[in-house]
Design a protein around this motif. Sequence first.
Motif, PDB file in Angstrom:
ATOM      1  N   GLU A 355       6.831 -10.052  11.171  1.00 33.61           N
ATOM      2  CA  GLU A 355       6.443 -10.892  11.167  1.00 33.61           C
ATOM      3  C   GLU A 355       5.054 -10.413  10.114  1.00 33.61           C
ATOM      4  O   GLU A 355       4.352 -11.144   9.723  1.00 33.61           O
ATOM      5  CB  GLU A 355       5.741 -11.953  12.062  1.00 33.61           C
ATOM      6  N   GLY A 356       4.607  -9.631  10.785  1.00 31.41           N
ATOM      7  CA  GLY A 356       3.176  -8.953  10.463  1.00 31.41           C
ATOM      8  C   GLY A 356       3.243  -8.018   8.411  1.00 31.41           C
ATOM      9  O   GLY A 356       3.442  -8.340   7.911  1.00 31.41           O
ATOM     10  N   LYS A 357       5.050  -7.417   8.340  1.00 33.17           N
ATOM     11  CA  LYS A 357       5.612  -7.085   7.445  1.00 33.17           C
ATOM     12  C   LYS A 357       5.648  -8.207   6.612  1.00 33.17           C
ATOM     13  O   LYS A 357       5.536  -8.111   5.586  1.00 33.17           O
ATOM     14  CB  LYS A 357       6.901  -6.615   7.543  1.00 33.17           C
ATOM     15  N   LYS A 359       4.274 -10.944   6.576  1.00 32.71           N
ATOM     16  CA  LYS A 359       2.654 -12.235   6.386  1.00 32.71           C
ATOM     17  C   LYS A 359       2.029 -10.289   5.280  1.00 32.71           C
ATOM     18  O   LYS A 359       1.448 -11.272   4.202  1.00 32.71           O
ATOM     19  CB  LYS A 359       1.744 -11.686   7.366  1.00 32.71           C
ATOM     20  N   ARG A 360       2.616  -9.210   4.662  1.00 31.47           N
ATOM     21  CA  ARG A 360       1.447  -8.236   3.863  1.00 31.47           C
ATOM     22  C   ARG A 360       2.395  -8.100   3.225  1.00 31.47           C
ATOM     23  O   ARG A 360       1.760  -8.465   2.150  1.00 31.47           O
ATOM     24  CB  ARG A 360       2.034  -7.396   4.487  1.00 31.47           C
ATOM     25  N   ALA A 361       3.754  -8.840   2.486  1.00 30.52           N
ATOM     26  CA  ALA A 361       4.413  -9.160   1.456  1.00 30.52           C
ATOM     27  C   ALA A 361       3.851 -10.137   0.910  1.00 30.52           C
ATOM     28  O   ALA A 361       3.766 -10.458  -0.319  1.00 30.52           O
ATOM     29  CB  ALA A 361       6.164  -8.879   2.164  1.00 30.52           C
ATOM     30  N   SER A 362       3.795 -11.659   1.380  1.00 30.70           N
ATOM     31  CA  SER A 362       3.418 -12.228   1.225  1.00 30.70           C
ATOM     32  C   SER A 362       1.896 -12.713   0.832  1.00 30.70           C
ATOM     33  O   SER A 362       1.733 -12.508  -0.349  1.00 30.70           O
ATOM     34  CB  SER A 362       3.640 -13.595   2.254  1.00 30.70           C
ATOM     35  N   ALA A 363       0.817 -11.545   1.576  1.00 29.23           N
ATOM     36  CA  ALA A 363      -0.309 -11.372   0.683  1.00 29.23           C
ATOM     37  C   ALA A 363      -0.840 -10.543   0.023  1.00 29.23           C
ATOM     38  O   ALA A 363      -1.005 -10.861  -0.823  1.00 29.23           O
ATOM     39  CB  ALA A 363      -1.166 -10.600   2.149  1.00 29.23           C
ATOM     40  N   GLU A 364       0.725  -9.792  -0.228  1.00 26.76           N
ATOM     41  CA  GLU A 364       0.375  -8.795  -1.852  1.00 26.76           C
ATOM     42  C   GLU A 364       0.641  -9.290  -2.461  1.00 26.76           C
ATOM     43  O   GLU A 364      -0.100  -9.094  -3.751  1.00 26.76           O
ATOM     44  CB  GLU A 364       1.664  -7.719  -1.838  1.00 26.76           C
ATOM     45  N   GLU A 366       0.318 -12.629  -3.360  1.00 28.08           N
ATOM     46  CA  GLU A 366      -0.822 -13.422  -3.501  1.00 28.08           C
ATOM     47  C   GLU A 366      -1.935 -12.603  -4.469  1.00 28.08           C
ATOM     48  O   GLU A 366      -2.893 -13.171  -5.118  1.00 28.08           O
ATOM     49  CB  GLU A 366      -1.657 -14.306  -2.002  1.00 28.08           C
ATOM     50  N   LEU A 367      -1.993 -11.841  -3.578  1.00 27.87           N
ATOM     51  CA  LEU A 367      -3.135 -10.286  -3.982  1.00 27.87           C
ATOM     52  C   LEU A 367      -2.907 -10.319  -5.828  1.00 27.87           C
ATOM     53  O   LEU A 367      -3.768 -10.703  -6.876  1.00 27.87           O
ATOM     54  CB  LEU A 367      -2.998  -9.081  -3.495  1.00 27.87           C
TER      55      LEU A 367
END
Length: 398
Positions: A355-357, A359-364, A366-367
Amino acid sequence: MATEIQKKAQDTLALVEEVNAVVLPEPAEVNAIVPMSEAKGALSKEIKSRIAELDMSDTQSIVSFGSAAQAELQVISQSMLQGVRNKDVGPAGDSLRGIVTTIRGFSVSELDVRRERTWWEKLLGRAAPFAKFTAKFEQVQGQIDRITESLLDHEHTLLKDIKSLDMLYEKTLAFYDELALYIAAGEEKLHVLDTKDIPALEKKVEKAAEKDKVMRAQELRDLRAARDDLERRVHDLKLTRQVTMQSLPSIRLVQENDKSLVTKINSTLVNTVPLWETQLAQAVTIQRSAEAAAAVRDANDLTNELLTANAKNLRDSNKIIRQEMERGVFDIEAVKQANADLIGTIEESLQIADEGKAKRASAEIELKKMEAELRDTLAAAKARKTGTGDTAGTAVPQ
């Protein structure tokens, strides 16, 4: 019973037999008053000597006629009453006390120990329970000795009373006989007054001169008054003699009762008290046996209680020990639970990592998207040449 007290009781037995052996004289016939006309010899002289005690001109001589006969009797009665308290004479003492307290102004009920006690008196009146408590711890032999000493005191007092009653009876009997002489003397004097002295004085009054008649008449009245006083006195003596006659059997009855009590007390001291001691000795042995049996019973009860308690404790402890012995180092349930918890922990860790991975991919993404949007916005602002674009554009990396 102490040896000294036993010896006293044996010595008193002789005195008891002595007083029981005394035989008192019987009184003469109730109405044995011999008139002067029938009296002879010494009896006639005795009556005359008592007539000589009378002085018809002296009122005191008439009033006290016969009182001398009671002198010795009064001395004995006073000696018997010496030191006696009201409580020792029963109802007679209560009556006397009532009269005295009434005169003094006290309330008899306040002095009566048999009356109902007040609340305060009941609160303070702890003597009886305390006496019982104290007696519980006294030695039995000492208590028996005190009882026997008290009985000996009563016995000696009764022996003295019996001897005093002997004297009282004898003097009362003598007083009874003496009253017969005074009554005979008084009746003879009345006869002389009625047949000689008064008629003679009446004739003198009749023959007296006119100037002496009043004086003679007064003498006649005085003589007749003295004669009436003497008649009343003789009547009182007759009543006194009758009462004295009644007191003689009363004295005998009291004396016989005292003799019976003395005999009973002596029998108690000589025979009953040793029997008490034998019975009390048996009672001591019986009580000690009962206490020993009770101690044995308590010991047996304690043994049974210990056996029962130990058996139950052994069973309980053995069950616990055997259960612990048969258990493994780790319970399978505990291992299974620990394994399940471990697997769950690992799975949760992997899940959280995934879930953390994500979320980080999704955040990247988005960034990057936000960065592109920001760059496009700044570029558009620079193209408009508003002046703000240069300043703003300088903050955006190329």
